[in-house]
Design an enzyme around this catalytic site. Structure first.
Site, short mmCIF file in Angstrom:
data_model
loop_
_atom_site.label_atom_id
_atom_site.label_comp_id
_atom_site.label_asym_id
_atom_site.label_seq_id
_atom_site.Cartn_x
_atom_site.Cartn_y
_atom_site.Cartn_z
CG ASP A 36 -35.69 22.14 12.15
OD1 ASP A 36 -35.21 21.46 13.09
OD2 ASP A 36 -36.89 22.10 11.84
CG HIS A 37 -28.89 20.95 11.47
ND1 HIS A 37 -27.82 20.24 10.98
CD2 HIS A 37 -29.30 21.75 10.46
CE1 HIS A 37 -27.57 20.61 9.73
NE2 HIS A 37 -28.45 21.54 9.40
N GLY A 105 -34.12 18.02 2.87
CA GLY A 105 -33.45 17.49 4.05
C GLY A 105 -32.10 16.87 3.81
CD GLU A 106 -29.60 19.12 5.33
OE1 GLU A 106 -30.04 19.02 6.50
OE2 GLU A 106 -29.76 20.13 4.63
CG ASN A 109 -30.20 17.36 10.48
OD1 ASN A 109 -29.53 17.45 11.50
ND2 ASN A 109 -29.97 18.10 9.41
N GLY A 173 -31.53 23.29 -8.76
CA GLY A 173 -31.37 23.13 -10.20
C GLY A 173 -32.69 23.20 -10.92
CB VAL A 177 -36.45 25.66 -10.56
CG1 VAL A 177 -37.30 26.81 -11.09
CG2 VAL A 177 -35.28 26.21 -9.75
#
Length: 318
Positions: A36-37, A105-106, A109, A173, A177
């Site tokens: 999803d970008h 997310g990033e 985007n 990590g 988690v």
């Protein structure tokens, strides 16, 4: 381990993605995941259609293959109340074949909405709140929420599926988690890390789905495959701590300027031989993953890969 196929919105247009999904179902894949970008990782990939619109069309073009976002970010570009509505609608359209995959997310985007890019600890706080909103709306009835990052005022999903939409959460990590295992039905990760799998099941108290992803570049010509993998997927080796922070395709091009084709070929199976692909699939199985989605690199090379998967790769796995 169930084998899946990736609808990579960064490397194909919407019409092609729907056709690829139907081809993946015919080839025998158990599920299909969609990125999803808003941007591709690199300009060479050349695409970024709206994933939710594509998935709606995919639901209509397929009948048995499970569908999933891998992953949607419900903290900036989308408000979580909107994501909950999209996911419920997808579950209805697909006949209960949909899983909502989410992550923090990033910048690539999310920067498009002009709110700035928060540090990772804040993004995790936002994702935890977003999941509370999504689950609250999935419960049915009117829902109100007042958190540090999100507010919801008397929202209600008027079209809820008979089967509650499962939620899978991307983790990397121990910290993520422990925070997200209580809020998710399944785990998403992109490395065959057995510690992540065992920590996830331990935190939940019961085993659950653990969904991985593996890029491959199949081609009858190995040299062509290595060239294409380097051209379109050299960003992959940066790791998510880097990939989440860079803002645009120019940044990814600069950050990967010194990555060589040989570097890429060391981590991504390239060429016609199924054995390197099977070996990396086995690493995920041994780590404890229950599901693995393959990414075929190159939007124009999906048909040949799907034929290879149907005739050679999937039969070799079974």
């Amino acid at each position: 381990m169930r084998m899946g196929y990736t609808l990579m919105t960064e490397q194909a247009g919407p019409v092609e993605l729907v056709r690829h999904a139907a081809g993946a179902e015919q080839a025998g894949f158990s599920f299909a995941v969609s990125s999803d970008h808003y941007f591709p990782w690199l300009a060479e990939q050349g695409h970024a259609p709206n994933a939710w619109t594509v998935l709606g069309a995919v639901a209509n073009a397929t009948s048995t293959i499970d569908l999933m976002t891998y992953v949607t970010c419900p903290i900036m570009r989308y408000h979580p109340a909107v994501v909950a509505q999209q996911a419920a609608t997808m579950q209805l359209l697909s006949g209960n074949r949909f899983t909502l995959g989410v992550g923090a997310g990033e910048n690539l985007n999310e920067h498009v909405v002009g709110r700035g890019w928060p540090p990772v600890n804040i993004r995790h706080e936002m994702l935890a709140e977003a999941l509370q909103v999504i689950h609250g709306l999935f419960d049915g009835g009117y829902f109100n929420y007042a958190g540090a990052h999100f507010r919801v005022d008397a929202a209600k999903l008027w079209d809820l599926p008979s089967v509650r939409t499962p939620v899978a959460v991307a983790v990397s990590g121990e910290q993520s988690v422990s925070r997200f295992a209580p809020l998710g039905d399944a785990m998403i990760a992109v490395e065959p890390d057995s510690d992540l799998c065992s920590a996830w099941d331990s935190a939940r108290g019961v085993p659950s789905r653990k969904i991985g992803q593996l890029p491959v570049c199949w081609d009858t010509d190995r040299a062509a495959a290595v060239k294409r993998a380097h051209e379109q997927f050299r960003w992959f080796g940066g790791g998510w701590k880097v990939n989440a922070e860079l803002p645009d395709v120019t940044s990814f091009a600069a950050a990967t300027a010194y990555v060589t084709p040989e570097d890429v070929a060391l981590s991504i199976p390239c060429g016609p031989d199924p054995e390197p692909i099977l070996a990396q699939i086995d690493e995920y199985a041994k780590a404890g993953f229950t599901d693995l989605a393959l990414v075929q690199i190159g939007g124009d090379h999906q048909d040949a890969f799907l034929d290879f998967a149907k005739t050679t790769l999937l039969p070799a796995l079974t």
